[in-house]
Design a protein around this motif. Structure first.
Motif, PDB file in Angstrom:
ATOM      1  N   PHE A 109       0.829  -1.211   0.000  1.00 15.81           N
ATOM      2  CA  PHE A 109       0.000   0.000   0.000  1.00 15.81           C
ATOM      3  C   PHE A 109       0.864   1.262   0.000  1.00 15.81           C
ATOM      4  O   PHE A 109       0.613   2.216  -0.749  1.00 15.81           O
ATOM      5  CB  PHE A 109      -0.930  -0.031   1.215  1.00 15.81           C
ATOM      6  N   GLY A 110       1.919   1.264   0.837  1.00 15.37           N
ATOM      7  CA  GLY A 110       2.774   2.448   0.919  1.00 15.37           C
ATOM      8  C   GLY A 110       3.457   2.761  -0.402  1.00 15.37           C
ATOM      9  O   GLY A 110       3.474   3.911  -0.858  1.00 15.37           O
ATOM     10  N   ARG A 111       3.999   1.739  -1.039  1.00 16.36           N
ATOM     11  CA  ARG A 111       4.679   1.977  -2.319  1.00 16.36           C
ATOM     12  C   ARG A 111       3.696   2.384  -3.406  1.00 16.36           C
ATOM     13  O   ARG A 111       4.031   3.185  -4.287  1.00 16.36           O
ATOM     14  CB  ARG A 111       5.423   0.707  -2.738  1.00 16.36           C
ATOM     15  N   THR A 112       2.497   1.817  -3.356  1.00 21.35           N
ATOM     16  CA  THR A 112       1.495   2.187  -4.361  1.00 21.35           C
ATOM     17  C   THR A 112       1.139   3.662  -4.243  1.00 21.35           C
ATOM     18  O   THR A 112       1.040   4.378  -5.258  1.00 21.35           O
ATOM     19  CB  THR A 112       0.241   1.327  -4.208  1.00 21.35           C
ATOM     20  N   LEU A 113       0.946   4.126  -3.009  1.00 16.87           N
ATOM     21  CA  LEU A 113       0.630   5.553  -2.830  1.00 16.87           C
ATOM     22  C   LEU A 113       1.797   6.435  -3.260  1.00 16.87           C
ATOM     23  O   LEU A 113       1.603   7.487  -3.873  1.00 16.87           O
ATOM     24  CB  LEU A 113       0.280   5.829  -1.363  1.00 16.87           C
ATOM     25  N   PRO A 143      -6.422   2.792  -4.605  1.00 17.00           N
ATOM     26  CA  PRO A 143      -5.430   1.974  -3.886  1.00 17.00           C
ATOM     27  C   PRO A 143      -5.792   1.725  -2.431  1.00 17.00           C
ATOM     28  O   PRO A 143      -5.435   0.686  -1.869  1.00 17.00           O
ATOM     29  CB  PRO A 143      -4.134   2.783  -4.015  1.00 17.00           C
ATOM     30  N   SER A 144      -6.534   2.646  -1.816  1.00 15.00           N
ATOM     31  CA  SER A 144      -6.948   2.435  -0.421  1.00 15.00           C
ATOM     32  C   SER A 144      -7.938   1.290  -0.324  1.00 15.00           C
ATOM     33  O   SER A 144      -7.834   0.426   0.570  1.00 15.00           O
ATOM     34  CB  SER A 144      -7.561   3.720   0.143  1.00 15.00           C
ATOM     35  N   LEU A 145      -8.897   1.237  -1.237  1.00 18.54           N
ATOM     36  CA  LEU A 145      -9.861   0.130  -1.235  1.00 18.54           C
ATOM     37  C   LEU A 145      -9.174  -1.188  -1.600  1.00 18.54           C
ATOM     38  O   LEU A 145      -9.550  -2.259  -1.096  1.00 18.54           O
ATOM     39  CB  LEU A 145     -10.996   0.420  -2.220  1.00 18.54           C
ATOM     40  N   ARG A 146      -8.173  -1.129  -2.473  1.00 21.00           N
ATOM     41  CA  ARG A 146      -7.419  -2.330  -2.809  1.00 21.00           C
ATOM     42  C   ARG A 146      -6.660  -2.860  -1.601  1.00 21.00           C
ATOM     43  O   ARG A 146      -6.524  -4.073  -1.414  1.00 21.00           O
ATOM     44  CB  ARG A 146      -6.444  -2.015  -3.951  1.00 21.00           C
ATOM     45  N   CYS A 147      -6.189  -1.986  -0.754  1.00 19.36           N
ATOM     46  CA  CYS A 147      -5.518  -2.391   0.483  1.00 19.36           C
ATOM     47  C   CYS A 147      -6.468  -3.178   1.377  1.00 19.36           C
ATOM     48  O   CYS A 147      -6.103  -4.210   1.948  1.00 19.36           O
ATOM     49  CB  CYS A 147      -4.984  -1.155   1.209  1.00 19.36           C
ATOM     50  N   GLN A 163      -2.124   7.548   3.985  1.00 17.07           N
ATOM     51  CA  GLN A 163      -1.200   6.441   4.231  1.00 17.07           C
ATOM     52  C   GLN A 163      -1.164   6.068   5.708  1.00 17.07           C
ATOM     53  O   GLN A 163      -0.901   4.922   6.059  1.00 17.07           O
ATOM     54  CB  GLN A 163       0.202   6.842   3.748  1.00 17.07           C
ATOM     55  N   ASP A 164      -1.445   7.002   6.561  1.00 16.31           N
ATOM     56  CA  ASP A 164      -1.452   6.736   7.996  1.00 16.31           C
ATOM     57  C   ASP A 164      -2.817   6.265   8.494  1.00 16.31           C
ATOM     58  O   ASP A 164      -2.911   5.376   9.344  1.00 16.31           O
ATOM     59  CB  ASP A 164      -1.035   8.004   8.743  1.00 16.31           C
ATOM     60  N   SER A 165      -3.892   6.819   7.950  1.00 18.75           N
ATOM     61  CA  SER A 165      -5.223   6.547   8.509  1.00 18.75           C
ATOM     62  C   SER A 165      -5.866   5.274   7.957  1.00 18.75           C
ATOM     63  O   SER A 165      -6.624   4.609   8.667  1.00 18.75           O
ATOM     64  CB  SER A 165      -6.150   7.740   8.247  1.00 18.75           C
ATOM     65  N   VAL A 166      -5.579   4.906   6.698  1.00 24.81           N
ATOM     66  CA  VAL A 166      -6.215   3.711   6.123  1.00 24.81           C
ATOM     67  C   VAL A 166      -5.813   2.440   6.875  1.00 24.81           C
ATOM     68  O   VAL A 166      -6.680   1.636   7.247  1.00 24.81           O
ATOM     69  CB  VAL A 166      -5.905   3.614   4.613  1.00 24.81           C
ATOM     70  N   PRO A 167      -4.498   2.184   7.125  1.00 25.41           N
ATOM     71  CA  PRO A 167      -4.173   0.983   7.913  1.00 25.41           C
ATOM     72  C   PRO A 167      -4.823   0.972   9.285  1.00 25.41           C
ATOM     73  O   PRO A 167      -5.249  -0.086   9.767  1.00 25.41           O
ATOM     74  CB  PRO A 167      -2.641   1.047   8.019  1.00 25.41           C
ATOM     75  N   LYS A 168      -4.930   2.132   9.918  1.00 26.78           N
ATOM     76  CA  LYS A 168      -5.580   2.180  11.233  1.00 26.78           C
ATOM     77  C   LYS A 168      -7.055   1.812  11.123  1.00 26.78           C
ATOM     78  O   LYS A 168      -7.596   1.080  11.962  1.00 26.78           O
ATOM     79  CB  LYS A 168      -5.431   3.580  11.830  1.00 26.78           C
ATOM     80  N   ALA A 169      -7.706   2.316  10.088  1.00 27.72           N
ATOM     81  CA  ALA A 169      -9.120   1.995   9.892  1.00 27.72           C
ATOM     82  C   ALA A 169      -9.307   0.501   9.608  1.00 27.72           C
ATOM     83  O   ALA A 169     -10.227  -0.141  10.135  1.00 27.72           O
ATOM     84  CB  ALA A 169      -9.693   2.829   8.747  1.00 27.72           C
ATOM     85  N   VAL A 170      -8.426  -0.078   8.781  1.00 26.03           N
ATOM     86  CA  VAL A 170      -8.531  -1.508   8.462  1.00 26.03           C
ATOM     87  C   VAL A 170      -8.315  -2.344   9.718  1.00 26.03           C
ATOM     88  O   VAL A 170      -9.035  -3.323   9.961  1.00 26.03           O
ATOM     89  CB  VAL A 170      -7.513  -1.881   7.360  1.00 26.03           C
ATOM     90  N   MET A 171      -7.328  -1.981  10.512  1.00 22.67           N
ATOM     91  CA  MET A 171      -7.077  -2.740  11.743  1.00 22.67           C
ATOM     92  C   MET A 171      -8.268  -2.664  12.693  1.00 22.67           C
ATOM     93  O   MET A 171      -8.662  -3.669  13.284  1.00 22.67           O
ATOM     94  CB  MET A 171      -5.821  -2.193  12.434  1.00 22.67           C
ATOM     95  N   HIS A 172      -8.852  -1.491  12.832  1.00 18.38           N
ATOM     96  CA  HIS A 172      -9.955  -1.341  13.788  1.00 18.38           C
ATOM     97  C   HIS A 172     -11.239  -2.003  13.292  1.00 18.38           C
ATOM     98  O   HIS A 172     -11.879  -2.767  14.032  1.00 18.38           O
ATOM     99  CB  HIS A 172     -10.207   0.141  14.065  1.00 18.38           C
ATOM    100  N   PHE A 173     -11.609  -1.733  12.062  1.00 16.57           N
ATOM    101  CA  PHE A 173     -12.910  -2.188  11.579  1.00 16.57           C
ATOM    102  C   PHE A 173     -12.895  -3.629  11.068  1.00 16.57           C
ATOM    103  O   PHE A 173     -13.947  -4.259  11.021  1.00 16.57           O
ATOM    104  CB  PHE A 173     -13.412  -1.262  10.463  1.00 16.57           C
ATOM    105  N   LEU A 174     -11.737  -4.147  10.692  1.00 20.20           N
ATOM    106  CA  LEU A 174     -11.692  -5.503  10.134  1.00 20.20           C
ATOM    107  C   LEU A 174     -10.896  -6.461  11.017  1.00 20.20           C
ATOM    108  O   LEU A 174     -11.458  -7.394  11.602  1.00 20.20           O
ATOM    109  CB  LEU A 174     -11.094  -5.463   8.717  1.00 20.20           C
ATOM    110  N   VAL A 175      -9.590  -6.225  11.156  1.00 21.10           N
ATOM    111  CA  VAL A 175      -8.715  -7.199  11.815  1.00 21.10           C
ATOM    112  C   VAL A 175      -9.054  -7.346  13.294  1.00 21.10           C
ATOM    113  O   VAL A 175      -9.356  -8.446  13.780  1.00 21.10           O
ATOM    114  CB  VAL A 175      -7.236  -6.800  11.621  1.00 21.10           C
ATOM    115  N   ASN A 176      -9.016  -6.239  14.035  1.00 22.87           N
ATOM    116  CA  ASN A 176      -9.262  -6.327  15.477  1.00 22.87           C
ATOM    117  C   ASN A 176     -10.693  -6.750  15.787  1.00 22.87           C
ATOM    118  O   ASN A 176     -10.939  -7.474  16.761  1.00 22.87           O
ATOM    119  CB  ASN A 176      -8.950  -4.984  16.143  1.00 22.87           C
ATOM    120  N   HIS A 177     -11.630  -6.295  14.975  1.00 25.67           N
ATOM    121  CA  HIS A 177     -13.023  -6.674  15.215  1.00 25.67           C
ATOM    122  C   HIS A 177     -13.206  -8.183  15.041  1.00 25.67           C
ATOM    123  O   HIS A 177     -13.902  -8.837  15.839  1.00 25.67           O
ATOM    124  CB  HIS A 177     -13.947  -5.912  14.257  1.00 25.67           C
TER     125      HIS A 177
END
Length: 728
Positions: free
Chosen positions: A383-387, A436-440, A655-669
């Motif tokens: 994701f970082g390199r894509t952005l 790219p954010s949705l692809r992440c 680049q900073d907020s998308v991984p946090k959102a994915v972790m909170h709403f998907l992985v951690n949940h």
């Protein structure tokens, strides 16, 4: 040393119960052509008529024959056992001294050797048919007698060339494969039987033996039918090893003829006649030939061979025992309490799933990134390199910027760069970060799916016992991930929408960039002013008559621009000099404006209808490639720098907020809700029996593995009883 052969017999009995050939035990394999006297040699060793006899194919199944020597004390004990097994009838005399047992008849005792022969015939016909077919399923027979030495022999079908009866056309190949199956065992001794009335050089038995025993270290030759040689010939050269040398030796024997068998001649009488024949015909070799010498030689060879094979055999048994114990553990124990088993499996899977994400799993993948490590790689590498690869000005040309500036000014010429154009363009660029954010999010979702399979294969092997439970768990976790995917996508979409909703031009990083940029632009403007040619007055070109020749760098529309502007002198001198190329005139279709000399003599309206160059002012102007004026270049440069500066700020935020959102709403949940979701969906009384149904062959494989494990443990105990001093 004498104790070694009974040990091997015990091992053979142990592994015969589980029907496995995983251990290659030392044994003597009898090989020879059809009717060469193999079965007769075995009967001479036993001392009794136990094998089917006749012409043609008689031995049609492998016979594993174990000879066990017993002393009088063992005989008395066996008689006592026979009392209980024969309903109180005591067998006396010779019938009480010797007896036999078959593996397939379990513990049945045969004291009548005629019954043993009939049982061999019946068992052969049961699998091989009553004609001439063969089978590779062995018959196991054990003979207890005080008149035998401890031996383990295998009688095989004779080598034949032409099929007879209902034998298949490839009978020769079948028999050879059967023979090779036994003699390929490196722990076996090959007893190659050849008739004396045939040429030793044509011996099929020696030929087959040499194919697997090239150096001849485990081949012993036996020459039968010494009494049937042609008159005037003898086997002296053959027995002395002058024709074909054999390392373990060549032993000659004389068997009973078919007439002797028909007349019920005893084996003991045949042995005496054999001794007399050898003393008469081969007096110098009599003590090194004959059935008794063959029995002693085989006993000695087998003991020494067992002694050499025993260390490797012990190691092999220990390794197999450990392997089967591990296999048995993977199969698990039979389920008694289904409720607790189901809850335990669900809890274990959920915990292993979470540990795989956190990187604390018991089984760590070494071939590729997995679990939490792969999610981290997606966030910071993929994701970082894509952005970072997204160009802030990608898809945005200078004409696009110029058009946006003009559209934002409306009908009035702008004195300053309009702010609206910056907002329009920067929003267009920021919007490109959404894909790219949705692809992440999609990549993280796929990895969460892969973790399910990883846990099933490597971590919780018990699930493989219950395929329905495995499928149900996969379905529940997949459904949970599927439900969280739209929520996460919506949050990521909102993150981009938030950036688009308010363009914060007061952002500290953006303000610093604007101040630095303004200083650079001012320096560049002053530099251009200094570079103007001094020979041309800055206002002379504005007052020149219409017929005056213009500078090659000055556009032909300069006077028209001046007239259209109504003689306005607003703006700097440099802007008026270069303004002739500007604004909307450069975007109109012109006929022959490429010739500068003609443009001077034309009227101020070169596109007048009278000259045939009509212009439809209602047409949408089409941008054409041309040189921009200084002001246009400055305006475009300002907008592009502002867009780039603000885009970098937004990209950093995304680049900073998308991984946090994915972790909170998907992985951690999913980690927090996985176990409760599994328990809620699967821990139901109605589903217990169905979910904990084992696969069809699992119970059978567990039983087979348990039996083999017991056999290996028992074999290990048998070998452990041998003292090293007994081996040497």
């Amino acid at each position: 040393m004498e104790a070694l052969i009974p040990v091997i017999n015990k091992l053979q009995d142990v592994f015969n119960t589980v029907g496995a050939d995983i251990i290659q035990l030392p044994q003597i394999v009898v090989v020879g052509t059809q009717s060469s006297g193999k079965s007769s040699v075995l009967e001479s060793l036993v001392g009794r008529d136990i094998l089917p006899r006749g012409t043609g194919v008689v031995t049609r199944r492998p016979l594993i024959l174990q000879l066990v020597h017993i002393d009088p004390e063992d005989r008395r004990k066996s008689n006592e056992e026979n009392v209980s097994k024969k309903n109180g009838r005591l067998n006396r005399g010779i019938e009480g001294e010797e007896w036999g047992k078959f593996l397939h008849t379990k513990n049945k005792i045969y004291t009548d050797f005629e019954e043993i022969r009939q049982e061999i015939e019946a068992e052969t016909e049961r699998l091989s048919g009553n004609n001439k077919g063969i089978s590779d399923e062995p018959i196991h027979l054990k003979i207890f007698s005080p008149h035998v030495v401890n031996l383990t022999l295998v009688d095989l079908p004779g080598i034949t060339k032409v099929p007879v009866g209902d034998q298949p056309k490839d009978i020769e190949i079948q028999i050879r494969e059967l023979i090779f199956k036994y003699i390929s065992n490196p722990n076996s001794i090959i007893l190659a039987v050849t008739a004396a009335n045939t040429d030793m050089a044509t011996s099929e038995a020696l030929k087959v033996a040499r194919e697997v025993d090239i150096d001849g270290r485990r081949t012993l030759a036996v020459v039968t039918k010494l009494d049937l040689m042609d008159a005037g010939t003898d086997a002296m050269d053959v027995l002395m090893g002058r024709v074909i040398p054999v390392k373990l030796g060549i032993i000659g024997v004389v068997n009973r003829s078919q007439l002797d068998i028909n007349q019920k001649k005893l084996v003991a009488d045949a042995v005496r006649d054999e001794y007399a024949f050898l003393q008469k015909k081969y007096p110098s070799l009599a003590n090194r030939n004959g059935t008794k010498y063959l029995a002693r030689t085989l006993n000695r060879l087998l003991m020494h061979h067992i002694r050499d094979c025993l260390p490797e055999l012990k190691t092999r048994i220990n390794v197999l025992a450990a392997q089967y114990q591990s296999l048995l553990n993977s199969y698990g124990e039979p389920v008694d309490d289904k409720s607790s088993t189901l809850l335990q499996l669900i809890t274990k899977f959920a915990a292993e799933y979470c540990r795989t994400i956190e990187g604390t799993a018991k089984y760590i993948e070494t071939a590729e990134l997995c679990g939490g490590a792969r999610i981290c790689y997606i966030f910071h590498e993929t994701f970082g390199r894509t952005l970072e690869s997204v160009d802030p000005l990608g898809g945005l040309t200078t004409i696009d910027v110029l058009t946006a500036i003009r559209n934002a000014t409306g009908p009035r010429p702008a004195l300053f760069v309009p702010e609206v154009s910056f907002e329009l363009l920067v929003k267009r660029q920021v919007k490109r970060l959404e894909e790219p954010s949705l692809r992440c999010v999609e990549l993280v979702h796929e990895e969460m799916q892969r973790i399910i399979q990883h846990c099933s294969n490597y971590s919780t092997q018990e699930l493989l016992r219950f395929p329905k439970l495995h499928d149900a768990i996969v379905e529940v976790v997949t459904s949970l991930l599927r439900k969280r995917l739209p929520v996460t996508n919506e949050m990521v979409h909102n993150l981009v929408a938030i950036e688009l909703a308010y363009i914060n031009t007061k952002h500290p990083d953006f303000a610093d960039a604007c101040g630095l940029m303004n200083n650079n632009i001012e320096d560049q403007r002053r530099s251009r002013m200094r570079d103007l040619p001094a020979a041309v007055p800055r206002d002379k070109s504005l007052k020149s008559p219409g017929g005056q020749s213009l500078s090659p760098t000055e556009p032909p529309e300069g006077e028209f621009t001046k007239a259209a502007a109504g003689g306005s002198q607003s703006g700097s001198v440099s802007e008026q000099v270069d303004g002739g190329t500007g604004n909307w005139r450069g975007m109109l279709k012109r006929g022959e404006d490429s010739t500068g000399d003609r443009a001077v003599s034309q009227s101020p309206f070169p596109s007048s209808p009278q000259r045939g160059h009509a212009v439809n002012l209602l047409d949408v102007p089409v941008p054409v490639s041309r040189k921009l004026s200084a002001r246009e270049q400055r305006d475009c440069e300002v907008i592009e720098r502002l867009i780039k500066s603000y885009f970098l700020i937004v990209r950093k935020n995304i680049q900073d907020s998308v991984p946090k959102a994915v972790m909170h709403f998907l992985v951690n949940h999913v980690k927090d809700c996985l176990q409760s979701e599994l328990v809620g969906q699967l821990y139901k009384t109605a589903l217990l029996s169905d979910l904990l149904t084992e696969s069809e062959d699992m119970a059978q494989r567990r039983t087979e593995a348990a039996d083999m494990q017991k056999a290996l443990q028992k074999a290990g105990q048998v070998i452990a009883e041998i003292r090293e001093t007994h081996m040497w």
